[in-house]
Scaffold this active site. Structure first.
Site: not given
Ligand code: TYD
Length: 169
Positions: A10, A58, A91, A97, A108, A122, A125
C-alpha cells in the site's frame, strides 16, 4: 493446496521504502510471484476492492488511503503469489489487520501504525480466502498479465476501444 493470493504493497509501504523488505519477508514463503505491477488506483477500483466494508465508518478513509491521498504516493504495487497454502503463508507473515495487535515480528507488527484519525496503516493487503483472492486477482489483473493460467478465460474482441502503443522514434 495450491492457491493464488493478491498482495498489495500500500502507499504507506511505498512511502516508507519498504518494498524490498516486504518482498524479502514474503520470499521466506518460497511461493512463486506470477504477476507484478505498479497501479495508479482509481476511486472505482478502491471502492470495488473494499466493497465488503462499504458500510463501515472508516470506509471513506481507507479508500483515500488505498488511492494514496494520505501519503502523497498515488500508487500501489500489486502482486500475485502462487503455491501451496499461499493465503495462510502470506497472511501469517503479514500479521493481524490492527498493527497494534499484530505479532511484533510480523510485517504489520514491524511497520504498521494507527493514525490519529484511527485508520490502520498496515503497509500491505493480503486476500483473506480463496473466493476473495479470485475476485481480487480478477479485479486487479488482466489474464495476460499473469504468467500462469489461474482461472478460466474466454476470447474477447474489444471493438472501438483504442489502446496506447509505443510511438515510432
Ligand atoms: P479488512 O479487510 O477487515 O482487513 P485485512 O486487510 O486484514 O483483510 O480491512 C481492510 C482495511 O481497512 C485494513 O487493512 C485496514 C483498514 N481498517 C481500519 O482502518 N480500521 C478497522 O477497524 C478495520 C477493521 C480495518
Amino acid at each position: 493446496m495450491e492457491q493464488a493470493v493478491l498482495v498489495l504493497i500500500k502507499p504507506d509501504g511505498l512511502k516508507k521504502s519498504l518494498t524490498g523488505n516486504i518482498l524479502t519477508r514474503l520470499s521466506e514463503t518460497k511461493l512463486e510471484i506470477v504477476a507484478a505491477k505498479m497501479v495508479r488506483v482509481s476511486k472505482e477500483l478502491a471502492e470495488e476492492h473494499y466493497r465488503h466494508l462499504k458500510d463501515k465508518p472508516f470506509f471513506g478513509e481507507i479508500i483515500k488511503y488505498l488511492q494514496g491521498d494520505l501519503h502523497d504516493r498515488k500508487k500501489v504495487m500489486a502482486l500475485v503469489y502462487w503455491g501451496k497454502d499461499a493465503i495462510t503463508k502470506c497472511r501469517t507473515l503479514a500479521g493481524a489487520t490492527n498493527p497494534e495487535e499484530a505479532e511484533a515480528t510480523s510485517i504489520r507488527g514491524s511497520y504498521g501504525r494507527i493514525t490519529t484519525s484511527g485508520v490502520y496503516e498496515n503497509v500491505l493487503h493480503v486476500s483473506s480466502d480463496d473466493t476473495e483472492a479470485e475476485r481480487e486477482i480478477k479485479l486487479w489483473f488482466k489474464p495476460e498479465e499473469i504468467i500462469v493460467d489461474l482461472y478460466a478465460t474466454k476470447s474477447a474482441v474489444l471493438k472501438d476501444s483504442p489502446v496506447k502503443a509505443w510511438a515510432e522514434k
